[in-house]
Design a protein around this motif. Structure first.
Motif, PDB file in Angstrom:
ATOM      1  N   VAL A  52       0.837  -1.203   0.000  1.00 35.74           N
ATOM      2  CA  VAL A  52       0.000   0.000   0.000  1.00 35.74           C
ATOM      3  C   VAL A  52       0.874   1.257   0.000  1.00 35.74           C
ATOM      4  CG1 VAL A  52      -1.646   1.352   1.369  1.00 35.74           C
ATOM      5  CG2 VAL A  52      -2.033  -1.096   0.993  1.00 35.74           C
ATOM      6  N   ALA A  53       1.903   1.286   0.841  1.00 35.40           N
ATOM      7  CA  ALA A  53       2.793   2.453   0.878  1.00 35.40           C
ATOM      8  C   ALA A  53       3.505   2.642  -0.463  1.00 35.40           C
ATOM      9  CB  ALA A  53       3.802   2.307   2.010  1.00 35.40           C
ATOM     10  N   ALA A  54       3.969   1.561  -1.064  1.00 38.53           N
ATOM     11  CA  ALA A  54       4.659   1.671  -2.357  1.00 38.53           C
ATOM     12  C   ALA A  54       3.720   2.189  -3.442  1.00 38.53           C
ATOM     13  CB  ALA A  54       5.246   0.318  -2.754  1.00 38.53           C
ATOM     14  N   LEU A  55       2.496   1.687  -3.453  1.00 38.10           N
ATOM     15  CA  LEU A  55       1.545   2.101  -4.494  1.00 38.10           C
ATOM     16  C   LEU A  55       1.121   3.554  -4.334  1.00 38.10           C
ATOM     17  CD1 LEU A  55       0.166   0.361  -6.862  1.00 38.10           C
ATOM     18  CD2 LEU A  55       1.614  -0.841  -5.257  1.00 38.10           C
ATOM     19  N   LEU A  56       1.078   4.048  -3.102  1.00 34.48           N
ATOM     20  CA  LEU A  56       0.583   5.406  -2.850  1.00 34.48           C
ATOM     21  C   LEU A  56       1.691   6.432  -2.628  1.00 34.48           C
ATOM     22  CD1 LEU A  56      -2.401   4.589  -0.430  1.00 34.48           C
ATOM     23  CD2 LEU A  56      -2.397   4.676  -2.940  1.00 34.48           C
ATOM     24  N   HIS A  57       2.951   6.027  -2.629  1.00 33.77           N
ATOM     25  CA  HIS A  57       4.005   6.911  -2.133  1.00 33.77           C
ATOM     26  C   HIS A  57       4.221   8.179  -2.955  1.00 33.77           C
ATOM     27  CE1 HIS A  57       6.798   4.999  -5.061  1.00 33.77           C
ATOM     28  NE2 HIS A  57       7.547   6.061  -4.872  1.00 33.77           N
ATOM     29  N   ASP A  58       3.853   8.182  -4.226  1.00 33.14           N
ATOM     30  CA  ASP A  58       4.063   9.375  -5.038  1.00 33.14           C
ATOM     31  C   ASP A  58       2.768  10.102  -5.408  1.00 33.14           C
ATOM     32  OD1 ASP A  58       6.820   9.472  -5.082  1.00 33.14           O
ATOM     33  OD2 ASP A  58       7.028   8.314  -6.925  1.00 33.14           O
ATOM     34  N   LEU A  59       1.675   9.787  -4.740  1.00 28.27           N
ATOM     35  CA  LEU A  59       0.424  10.479  -5.069  1.00 28.27           C
ATOM     36  C   LEU A  59       0.513  11.985  -4.824  1.00 28.27           C
ATOM     37  CD1 LEU A  59      -2.481   8.134  -3.978  1.00 28.27           C
ATOM     38  CD2 LEU A  59      -1.751   8.721  -6.284  1.00 28.27           C
ATOM     39  N   GLY A  60       1.391  12.402  -3.925  1.00 27.23           N
ATOM     40  CA  GLY A  60       1.582  13.824  -3.677  1.00 27.23           C
ATOM     41  C   GLY A  60       2.215  14.561  -4.852  1.00 27.23           C
ATOM     42  N   LEU A  61       2.702  13.828  -5.857  1.00 25.11           N
ATOM     43  CA  LEU A  61       3.226  14.450  -7.076  1.00 25.11           C
ATOM     44  C   LEU A  61       2.148  14.635  -8.140  1.00 25.11           C
ATOM     45  CD1 LEU A  61       6.590  12.483  -7.519  1.00 25.11           C
ATOM     46  CD2 LEU A  61       6.314  14.871  -6.767  1.00 25.11           C
ATOM     47  N   THR A  62       0.981  14.036  -7.924  1.00 22.05           N
ATOM     48  CA  THR A  62      -0.076  14.112  -8.941  1.00 22.05           C
ATOM     49  C   THR A  62      -0.896  15.382  -8.744  1.00 22.05           C
ATOM     50  OG1 THR A  62      -1.733  12.890  -7.655  1.00 22.05           O
ATOM     51  CG2 THR A  62      -0.199  11.586  -9.009  1.00 22.05           C
ATOM     52  N   GLU A  63      -1.459  15.881  -9.825  1.00 22.81           N
ATOM     53  CA  GLU A  63      -2.183  17.152  -9.769  1.00 22.81           C
ATOM     54  C   GLU A  63      -3.310  17.166  -8.729  1.00 22.81           C
ATOM     55  OE1 GLU A  63      -4.506  20.241 -12.726  1.00 22.81           O
ATOM     56  OE2 GLU A  63      -3.215  18.708 -13.586  1.00 22.81           O
ATOM     57  N   PRO A  64      -4.139  16.122  -8.619  1.00 20.47           N
ATOM     58  CA  PRO A  64      -5.225  16.196  -7.638  1.00 20.47           C
ATOM     59  C   PRO A  64      -4.750  16.269  -6.184  1.00 20.47           C
ATOM     60  CG  PRO A  64      -5.670  14.476  -9.255  1.00 20.47           C
ATOM     61  CD  PRO A  64      -4.257  14.922  -9.462  1.00 20.47           C
ATOM     62  N   PHE A  65      -3.539  15.784  -5.898  1.00 18.41           N
ATOM     63  CA  PHE A  65      -3.093  15.695  -4.505  1.00 18.41           C
ATOM     64  C   PHE A  65      -1.824  16.484  -4.212  1.00 18.41           C
ATOM     65  CE2 PHE A  65      -5.396  11.683  -5.442  1.00 18.41           C
ATOM     66  CZ  PHE A  65      -6.509  11.968  -4.675  1.00 18.41           C
ATOM     67  N   ASP A  66      -1.383  17.308  -5.147  1.00 19.10           N
ATOM     68  CA  ASP A  66      -0.198  18.125  -4.944  1.00 19.10           C
ATOM     69  C   ASP A  66      -0.555  19.269  -4.002  1.00 19.10           C
ATOM     70  OD1 ASP A  66       2.190  19.497  -5.127  1.00 19.10           O
ATOM     71  OD2 ASP A  66       1.845  20.208  -7.170  1.00 19.10           O
ATOM     72  N   LEU A  79      -2.426  11.458   2.725  1.00 20.75           N
ATOM     73  CA  LEU A  79      -3.429  10.780   1.914  1.00 20.75           C
ATOM     74  C   LEU A  79      -3.460   9.285   2.229  1.00 20.75           C
ATOM     75  CD1 LEU A  79      -5.539  10.930  -0.325  1.00 20.75           C
ATOM     76  CD2 LEU A  79      -3.675  10.603  -1.964  1.00 20.75           C
ATOM     77  N   ALA A  80      -2.283   8.687   2.426  1.00 25.35           N
ATOM     78  CA  ALA A  80      -2.222   7.257   2.775  1.00 25.35           C
ATOM     79  C   ALA A  80      -2.888   6.997   4.117  1.00 25.35           C
ATOM     80  CB  ALA A  80      -0.776   6.780   2.787  1.00 25.35           C
ATOM     81  N   TRP A  81      -2.754   7.943   5.059  1.00 29.64           N
ATOM     82  CA  TRP A  81      -3.445   7.784   6.347  1.00 29.64           C
ATOM     83  C   TRP A  81      -4.959   7.764   6.133  1.00 29.64           C
ATOM     84  CZ3 TRP A  81      -7.094  10.061   9.341  1.00 29.64           C
ATOM     85  CH2 TRP A  81      -7.175   9.641  10.667  1.00 29.64           C
ATOM     86  N   VAL A  82      -5.450   8.712   5.356  1.00 32.70           N
ATOM     87  CA  VAL A  82      -6.891   8.753   5.063  1.00 32.70           C
ATOM     88  C   VAL A  82      -7.314   7.459   4.373  1.00 32.70           C
ATOM     89  CG1 VAL A  82      -8.672   9.923   3.694  1.00 32.70           C
ATOM     90  CG2 VAL A  82      -6.982  11.271   4.964  1.00 32.70           C
ATOM     91  N   PHE A  83      -6.534   7.028   3.401  1.00 33.40           N
ATOM     92  CA  PHE A  83      -6.834   5.791   2.685  1.00 33.40           C
ATOM     93  C   PHE A  83      -6.908   4.617   3.664  1.00 33.40           C
ATOM     94  CE2 PHE A  83      -5.325   1.806   1.001  1.00 33.40           C
ATOM     95  CZ  PHE A  83      -6.100   1.628  -0.136  1.00 33.40           C
ATOM     96  N   GLY A  84      -5.920   4.496   4.542  1.00 34.27           N
ATOM     97  CA  GLY A  84      -5.880   3.375   5.479  1.00 34.27           C
ATOM     98  C   GLY A  84      -7.077   3.339   6.401  1.00 34.27           C
ATOM     99  N   ALA A  87     -10.052   2.307   4.565  1.00 36.70           N
ATOM    100  CA  ALA A  87      -9.999   0.875   4.246  1.00 36.70           C
ATOM    101  C   ALA A  87     -10.293  -0.001   5.467  1.00 36.70           C
ATOM    102  CB  ALA A  87      -8.629   0.524   3.673  1.00 36.70           C
ATOM    103  N   GLY A  88     -10.500   0.649   6.619  1.00 40.24           N
ATOM    104  CA  GLY A  88     -10.818  -0.107   7.821  1.00 40.24           C
ATOM    105  C   GLY A  88      -9.627  -0.441   8.695  1.00 40.24           C
ATOM    106  N   TRP A  89      -8.468   0.110   8.387  1.00 37.40           N
ATOM    107  CA  TRP A  89      -7.300  -0.119   9.223  1.00 37.40           C
ATOM    108  C   TRP A  89      -7.427   0.652  10.531  1.00 37.40           C
ATOM    109  CZ3 TRP A  89      -2.395   0.711   5.669  1.00 37.40           C
ATOM    110  CH2 TRP A  89      -2.305  -0.338   4.762  1.00 37.40           C
ATOM    111  N   PRO A  90      -6.861   0.143  11.613  1.00 36.73           N
ATOM    112  CA  PRO A  90      -6.745   0.960  12.828  1.00 36.73           C
ATOM    113  C   PRO A  90      -5.894   2.203  12.528  1.00 36.73           C
ATOM    114  CG  PRO A  90      -6.162  -1.336  13.257  1.00 36.73           C
ATOM    115  CD  PRO A  90      -6.284  -1.195  11.771  1.00 36.73           C
ATOM    116  N   ALA A  91      -6.138   3.272  13.254  1.00 37.92           N
ATOM    117  CA  ALA A  91      -5.409   4.517  13.023  1.00 37.92           C
ATOM    118  C   ALA A  91      -3.898   4.322  13.115  1.00 37.92           C
ATOM    119  CB  ALA A  91      -5.873   5.589  14.009  1.00 37.92           C
ATOM    120  N   GLN A  92      -3.455   3.427  14.002  1.00 37.58           N
ATOM    121  CA  GLN A  92      -2.015   3.193  14.160  1.00 37.58           C
ATOM    122  C   GLN A  92      -1.415   2.582  12.892  1.00 37.58           C
ATOM    123  OE1 GLN A  92      -1.017   0.692  17.481  1.00 37.58           O
ATOM    124  NE2 GLN A  92       1.173   1.059  17.289  1.00 37.58           N
ATOM    125  N   ARG A  93      -2.148   1.674  12.247  1.00 35.48           N
ATOM    126  CA  ARG A  93      -1.647   1.070  11.012  1.00 35.48           C
ATOM    127  C   ARG A  93      -1.640   2.107   9.881  1.00 35.48           C
ATOM    128  NH1 ARG A  93      -0.380  -3.769   9.091  1.00 35.48           N
ATOM    129  NH2 ARG A  93      -0.943  -4.454   6.984  1.00 35.48           N
TER     130      ARG A  93
END
Length: 196
Positions: A52-66, A79-84, A87-93
């Motif tokens: 998940v971290a690898a797939l999302l790690h550069d989203l901050g370079l994309t226009e919608p999330f810059d 953004l990865a925190w919000v995604f997690g 997705a139902g992950w505990p906040a710590q994960r």
């Protein structure tokens, strides 16, 4: 090959939706390089979290999330925190995904201290600038590049970093530009590695 979980599948959907083809392939290669490196060095890691971290790690370079203010890795980490959490992950994960993404642009982290951050650092520095070429033999390179080609990734990534450096001069991306990331990208053996 990839983790099969709802969060992993959702991360691929998000990355596919928002990343360019070159940036998407870079994100997938980052997972694959890191997983191969971990296997070669006996590094135990959380496969879903790293994916998940690898797939999302550069989203901050994309226009919608810059972000106008945050460095791209911090914006992507948030953004990865919000995604997690979504997705139902505990906040710590979810916070671990944020941390991994932020740390991939910081000083080296040892595998003993944080295996997932270490793997993302190793994988992205190899894919972007050719660091540690001895860790990735030609057959591994050919296999991964055939399935997930670079698609002019080096030029696209350099343009993103130069843009970040102009707008965010105190960022890690700006430091990379000032430390000749352009030369390292150009010298990266992957830039000249056609698929076998």
């Amino acid at each position: 090959m990839f983790p099969v979980t709802p969060a992993a599948e959702a991360a691929l959907s998000v990355a596919t939706r928002f990343c360019s083809p070159a940036l998407l392939n870079h994100s997938i290669r980052s997972y694959l390089w890191g997983a191969r490196y971990a296997a070669a060095h006996g590094i135990a890691f959380d496969d879903e979290l790293y994916y998940v971290a690898a797939l999302l790690h550069d989203l901050g370079l994309t226009e919608p999330f810059d972000s106008n203010k945050l460095p791209f890795e911090e914006a992507g980490g948030q953004l990865a925190w919000v995604f997690g959490v979504a997705a139902g992950w505990p906040a710590q994960r979810a916070a671990r995904a944020l941390e991994i993404i932020v740390l991939h642009m910081r000083d080296d982290v040892t595998p003993a201290d944080d295996p997932e951050s270490h793997l993302l650092q190793v994988a992205t520095s190899w894919d972007v600038s050719g660091r540690r070429p001895e860790e990735f033999p030609p057959d591994t390179r050919a296999q991964i590049l055939t399935r997930y080609p670079r698609l002019e990734f080096g030029a696209e990534f350099l343009a993103c970093f130069e843009d970040q450096a102009r707008r965010k001069p105190g960022s890690a991306a700006a430091a990379s530009v000032n430390n000749n990331v352009a030369g390292r990208i150009a010298a990266n053996p992957l830039e000249g590695d056609p698929p076998a």
